[in-house]
Design an enzyme around this catalytic site. Structure first.
Site, PDB file in Angstrom:
ATOM      1  CG  LEU A 103      -1.742  -1.247   1.460  1.00 11.98           C
ATOM      2  CD1 LEU A 103      -2.484  -1.145   2.770  1.00 11.98           C
ATOM      3  CD2 LEU A 103      -2.708  -1.438   0.322  1.00 11.98           C
ATOM      4  CG  ASP A 104      -0.378   4.552  -2.387  1.00  8.85           C
ATOM      5  OD1 ASP A 104       0.282   3.763  -3.079  1.00  8.85           O
ATOM      6  OD2 ASP A 104      -1.356   5.188  -2.795  1.00  8.85           O
TER       7      ASP A 104
END
Length: 238
Positions: A103-104
């Site tokens: 994920l970011d």
């Protein structure tokens, strides 16, 4: 040219087992790639190829555990040990777990942590089209026509997106449910219609809900959550 990685390196980086153990499983014919028994030295394209551990290898691993975690901002979703704090560092658990999906760094949202590679395989592989729901807040008011465009097909990353389910929450906030995963997909979709994402939070993966889990907090999935999730996975896999 698409980057390839050796199977045993991939399994080690995914925090499934050590490279030596991965080589042992491959030598014992306990690993398959795209349905075929893997070979030592074989390489894969991570986002494209399907790597499966067979039941005997799964049974030899530690007790299977399943957690949901509300990922803090600026935390890497990797198990690799760099200078920065990663997602495994914030969990105080005995088992060797790894995150499902990367994920970011600058986003907080629901992520699943486990040592069960079968679950990771079913959830990460694009062919199974699992449902994921997000709350999106934009910098500026977003119009009905912009939301309608995102519901349909958008051309990003060299192909069209699948149809999305979108519900307005306020003039600058909406929920979106997608059944695919592409790099920074929702941010790219919002930018494609002329806006920008201010905040992004994933609140659901299939039946697993974030609920009131605080940022940085994690907890075991309940027996009901696990059973329901696997029921959905097997139905879709079949």
């Amino acid at each position: 040219m698409e980057e390839k990685v050796r199977i045993q390196k991939y399994m080690s980086q995914a925090w499934i087992c050590s490279r030596r153990k991965a080589e042992e499983y491959i030598q014992r014919w306990l690993v398959k790639v795209n349905g075929q028994v893997a070979k030592i030295g074989e390489s894969i394209i991570v986002w494209k190829d399907e790597v499966v551990l067979l039941d005997k290898a799964i049974e030899e691993q530690k007790k299977l555990v399943y957690y949901k975690l509300n990922k803090p901002r600026w935390i890497e979703t990797t198990c690799a040990q760099h200078n920065e704090k990663n997602i495994v560092d914030i969990m105080d658990v005995k088992q060797r777990v790894f995150p499902i999906w990367r994920l970011d760094k600058d986003t907080t949202w629901l992520i699943l942590m486990t040592n069960d590679w079968r679950l990771a395989n079913f959830l990460m592989h694009p062919r199974y089209e699992h449902s994921k729901e997000y709350i999106v807040e934009t910098f500026w008011t977003i119009s009905d026509s912009q939301l309608d465009t995102m519901r349909k097909w958008l051309f990003i990353l060299w192909s069209y997106t699948k149809q999305a389910e979108i519900k307005r929450i306020s003039s600058w906030k909406f929920s979106i449910t997608i059944t695919e995963w592409r790099n920074r997909q929702i941010r790219r979709m919002v930018e494609k219609v002329g806006s920008r994402v201010k905040k992004l939070k994933r609140i659901r993966i299939e039946n697993i809900l974030l609920w009131k889990l605080e940022i940085g907090e994690y907890k075991h999935l309940s027996k009901w959550e696990i059973n329901e999730l696997f029921n959905r996975l097997w139905i879709k896999k079949d």
